[in-house]
Design a protein around this motif. Structure first.
Motif, mmCIF file in Angstrom:
data_model
loop_
_atom_site.group_PDB
_atom_site.id
_atom_site.type_symbol
_atom_site.label_atom_id
_atom_site.label_comp_id
_atom_site.label_asym_id
_atom_site.label_seq_id
_atom_site.Cartn_x
_atom_site.Cartn_y
_atom_site.Cartn_z
ATOM 1 N N ARG A 1 0.839 -1.196 0.000
ATOM 2 C CA ARG A 1 0.000 0.000 0.000
ATOM 3 C C ARG A 1 0.877 1.250 0.000
ATOM 4 O O ARG A 1 1.874 1.310 0.716
ATOM 5 C CB ARG A 1 -0.884 0.010 1.250
ATOM 6 N N ILE A 2 0.510 2.216 -0.826
ATOM 7 C CA ILE A 2 1.117 3.541 -0.702
ATOM 8 C C ILE A 2 0.139 4.307 0.183
ATOM 9 O O ILE A 2 -0.996 4.565 -0.231
ATOM 10 C CB ILE A 2 1.275 4.236 -2.070
ATOM 11 N N GLU B 1 -2.920 6.643 -0.575
ATOM 12 C CA GLU B 1 -3.113 6.600 -2.019
ATOM 13 C C GLU B 1 -3.824 5.358 -2.536
ATOM 14 O O GLU B 1 -4.780 5.468 -3.309
ATOM 15 C CB GLU B 1 -1.743 6.735 -2.698
ATOM 16 N N GLY B 2 -3.370 4.181 -2.116
ATOM 17 C CA GLY B 2 -4.028 2.972 -2.589
ATOM 18 C C GLY B 2 -3.097 1.770 -2.577
ATOM 19 O O GLY B 2 -1.936 1.875 -2.176
ATOM 20 N N GLN B 3 -3.634 0.631 -3.006
ATOM 21 C CA GLN B 3 -2.871 -0.618 -2.932
ATOM 22 C C GLN B 3 -2.469 -1.135 -4.319
ATOM 23 O O GLN B 3 -3.188 -0.915 -5.302
ATOM 24 C CB GLN B 3 -3.718 -1.692 -2.249
ATOM 25 N N ILE C 1 -4.807 -2.527 -7.178
ATOM 26 C CA ILE C 1 -5.884 -3.380 -6.666
ATOM 27 C C ILE C 1 -7.208 -2.716 -7.061
ATOM 28 O O ILE C 1 -7.381 -1.512 -6.849
ATOM 29 C CB ILE C 1 -5.802 -3.475 -5.122
ATOM 30 N N PRO C 2 -8.137 -3.509 -7.643
ATOM 31 C CA PRO C 2 -9.428 -2.910 -8.024
ATOM 32 C C PRO C 2 -10.076 -2.192 -6.845
ATOM 33 O O PRO C 2 -9.937 -2.607 -5.692
ATOM 34 C CB PRO C 2 -10.257 -4.117 -8.458
ATOM 35 N N ILE C 3 -10.772 -1.125 -7.165
ATOM 36 C CA ILE C 3 -11.310 -0.242 -6.146
ATOM 37 C C ILE C 3 -12.304 -0.942 -5.207
ATOM 38 O O ILE C 3 -12.423 -0.590 -4.033
ATOM 39 C CB ILE C 3 -11.942 1.007 -6.835
ATOM 40 N N ASP C 4 -12.997 -1.967 -5.690
ATOM 41 C CA ASP C 4 -13.997 -2.625 -4.833
ATOM 42 C C ASP C 4 -13.466 -3.917 -4.202
ATOM 43 O O ASP C 4 -14.216 -4.703 -3.639
ATOM 44 C CB ASP C 4 -15.291 -2.886 -5.624
ATOM 45 N N GLU C 5 -12.160 -4.122 -4.291
ATOM 46 C CA GLU C 5 -11.571 -5.298 -3.650
ATOM 47 C C GLU C 5 -11.049 -4.899 -2.278
ATOM 48 O O GLU C 5 -10.359 -3.893 -2.139
ATOM 49 C CB GLU C 5 -10.435 -5.836 -4.531
ATOM 50 N N ILE C 6 -11.416 -5.688 -1.262
ATOM 51 C CA ILE C 6 -10.965 -5.362 0.094
ATOM 52 C C ILE C 6 -9.945 -6.400 0.536
ATOM 53 O O ILE C 6 -10.275 -7.566 0.708
ATOM 54 C CB ILE C 6 -12.153 -5.351 1.080
ATOM 55 N N VAL C 7 -8.704 -5.968 0.693
ATOM 56 C CA VAL C 7 -7.656 -6.916 1.006
ATOM 57 C C VAL C 7 -6.587 -6.266 1.884
ATOM 58 O O VAL C 7 -6.348 -5.072 1.805
ATOM 59 C CB VAL C 7 -7.078 -7.491 -0.317
ATOM 60 N N GLU C 8 -6.002 -7.084 2.749
ATOM 61 C CA GLU C 8 -4.976 -6.576 3.664
ATOM 62 C C GLU C 8 -3.629 -6.458 2.947
ATOM 63 O O GLU C 8 -3.288 -7.285 2.113
ATOM 64 C CB GLU C 8 -4.845 -7.560 4.837
ATOM 65 N N SER C 9 -2.855 -5.433 3.304
ATOM 66 C CA SER C 9 -1.537 -5.251 2.682
ATOM 67 C C SER C 9 -0.466 -6.003 3.450
ATOM 68 O O SER C 9 -0.552 -6.166 4.668
ATOM 69 C CB SER C 9 -1.142 -3.779 2.677
ATOM 70 N N LYS D 1 -0.698 -1.230 11.082
ATOM 71 C CA LYS D 1 -1.348 -2.449 11.545
ATOM 72 C C LYS D 1 -1.713 -2.384 13.033
ATOM 73 O O LYS D 1 -2.700 -2.975 13.456
ATOM 74 C CB LYS D 1 -0.485 -3.670 11.233
ATOM 75 N N ARG E 1 -12.797 6.119 -3.785
ATOM 76 C CA ARG E 1 -12.224 4.829 -3.410
ATOM 77 C C ARG E 1 -12.956 4.257 -2.205
ATOM 78 O O ARG E 1 -13.378 3.105 -2.198
ATOM 79 C CB ARG E 1 -10.742 5.049 -3.080
ATOM 80 N N ALA F 1 -16.515 3.001 -2.850
ATOM 81 C CA ALA F 1 -16.521 1.696 -3.516
ATOM 82 C C ALA F 1 -16.226 0.579 -2.518
ATOM 83 O O ALA F 1 -16.880 -0.469 -2.531
ATOM 84 C CB ALA F 1 -15.512 1.681 -4.647
ATOM 85 N N LYS F 2 -15.260 0.811 -1.629
ATOM 86 C CA LYS F 2 -14.896 -0.210 -0.640
ATOM 87 C C LYS F 2 -16.054 -0.450 0.337
ATOM 88 O O LYS F 2 -16.339 -1.585 0.703
ATOM 89 C CB LYS F 2 -13.663 0.209 0.158
ATOM 90 N N ALA G 1 -18.693 -2.466 -1.354
ATOM 91 C CA ALA G 1 -18.258 -3.863 -1.501
ATOM 92 C C ALA G 1 -18.366 -4.590 -0.159
ATOM 93 O O ALA G 1 -18.816 -5.733 -0.082
ATOM 94 C CB ALA G 1 -16.826 -3.921 -2.020
ATOM 95 N N GLU H 1 -10.680 -11.744 6.548
ATOM 96 C CA GLU H 1 -9.832 -11.043 5.588
ATOM 97 C C GLU H 1 -10.384 -9.679 5.205
ATOM 98 O O GLU H 1 -9.675 -8.678 5.229
ATOM 99 C CB GLU H 1 -9.638 -11.929 4.354
ATOM 100 N N GLY I 1 -8.836 -6.037 5.966
ATOM 101 C CA GLY I 1 -8.577 -5.162 4.823
ATOM 102 C C GLY I 1 -9.316 -3.851 4.953
ATOM 103 O O GLY I 1 -8.772 -2.775 4.702
ATOM 104 N N GLU J 1 -7.796 -1.656 7.618
ATOM 105 C CA GLU J 1 -6.578 -1.030 7.114
ATOM 106 C C GLU J 1 -6.933 0.159 6.224
ATOM 107 O O GLU J 1 -6.340 1.233 6.314
ATOM 108 C CB GLU J 1 -5.758 -2.054 6.321
ATOM 109 N N ASP K 1 -6.008 4.065 6.752
ATOM 110 C CA ASP K 1 -5.319 4.815 5.704
ATOM 111 C C ASP K 1 -6.099 6.062 5.309
ATOM 112 O O ASP K 1 -5.534 7.144 5.143
ATOM 113 C CB ASP K 1 -5.110 3.914 4.488
#
Lengths: 93, 244
Positions: A4-5, A8-10, A58-66, B12, B124, B127-128, B131, B154, B158, B161, B165
């Motif tokens: 992740r920046i 800014e985003g992942q 990473i797509p905007i609607d994807e939720i994932v840990e960095s 984290k 952003r 959208a999150k 989702a 998960e 996410g 986080e 951010d």
């Protein structure tokens, strides 16, 4: 590997990019120890460029840990030091 | 990794604060969702603040620009009436005003960037959140608490986080805006007082002289006009002011 920046985003990055990131990161830490503000900003800029250019957003609607988080692109040496102090406090807990 | 791994630890650590609340994961999901909505409001407020600050700075720049034109006119006027000393002072003040305008232009560009950043952030985050909401509803409908724990893990991490951010981004934008607002406040006072001490630095003596002289000039003009009307002879050129 997900990186992740901050602010800014992942991005998803491969091993090749990761080793570049690691290399710049080492020099970044060295610049911080030698109080070289200009070098620090320059290195941080190139670090972020590498991730932006080589990483896959990473797509905007994807939720994932960095796995890793880069500091915000406009982080100064002083701010980075403050963050490190915060880190030491956090890891002690 | 040196700096980056430590930075990651900071984020984290903040993230885990949210996760600690998990008793029934389905409640945690709802809680996280609510928190996200609040964050989204934060971002929207941040955008409004940035826009307001930008407008204010733009207004100040316009005022200072107008002052500069006025001072230019005054300098010409002074020169035409043989007062080079006055003209010099007016031009000095004009340069000071223009230097301020340049500074403001840089700050306005900075705020525009902040605005763009926050707008992208809002998009952003929206959208999150959407989702996550879909995922949450699906899991709540289909799984028991224990199963939900695994399924949501998960995306909850996410999302947390993401939240940390976004919070960081909003804080930074706010800090930047606040420092610019403080500066704008100082410039407001200067604009209102008709002085530019900040850039001319310790030249208020000159400024005092200038205003006295400008006022004096109006008096002179009126005097000349009066003399002309009364058919009296013209006065000799006014004395030069002493330095400093």
């Amino acid at each position: 590997m997900i990186i992740r920046i901050a602010t800014e985003g992942q991005y998803r990055i491969g091993g090749k990019t990761l080793s570049k990131v690691g290399d710049i990161d080492d020099r970044l830490l060295a610049a911080m120890h030698s109080e070289d503000k200009a070098e620090f900003s320059k290195l941080l800029g190139s670090l972020i460029d590498v991730v932006r250019k080589e990483g896959q957003p990473i797509p905007i609607d994807e939720i994932v840990e960095s796995d890793l988080v880069l500091p915000p692109p406009d982080t100064s040496l002083e701010e980075a030091r403050r963050l490190l102090t915060a880190t030491r406090a956090a890891t002690r807990l | 990794m040196g700096l980056i791994s430590r930075m990651s630890t900071v984020i984290k650590a903040k993230v885990s604060n949210l996760l600690d609340r998990a008793e029934d994961p389905r409640e945690t999901m709802d809680y996280a969702y609510q928190k996200q909505l609040e964050r989204l409001q934060d971002v929207k407020r941040g955008i409004v603040e940035v826009v307001a600050s930008r407008r204010r700075l733009e207004l100040q720049a316009a005022t200072l620009q107008a002052n500069a034109s006025k001072l230019d006119g005054q300098a010409r006027q002074a020169l035409a009436s043989g007062r080079e000393d006055l003209a010099r002072l007016a031009l000095q003040r004009k340069e000071a005003a223009l230097a301020q305008v340049q500074g403001l232009d840089g700050q306005i560009a900075d705020l525009e960037q902040q605005q763009e950043k926050l707008t992208a952030l809002e998009e952003r985050l929206s959208a999150k959140v959407e989702a996550f909401r879909t995922r949450k509803e699906m899991i709540k409908a289909q799984y028991s608490a224990a199963e939900a724990q695994v399924k949501i893990g998960e995306s909850l991490t996410g999302l947390s986080e993401e939240m940390a951010d976004v919070g960081l981004a909003v804080d930074r934008a706010r800090e930047k805006t606040e420092s610019l607002q403080a500066r704008a406040g100082a410039i407001d006072e200067l604009v209102a007082a008709g002085t530019l001490e900040e850039t001319t630095g310790g030249q208020d003596m000159l400024e005092q002289q200038l205003s006295r002289i400008t006022a004096g000039q109006n008096v002179e003009r009126e005097l000349e006009e009066m003399k002309r009307q009364l058919g009296l002879p013209k006065a000799a050129a006014p004395k030069q002011l002493k330095e400093g």
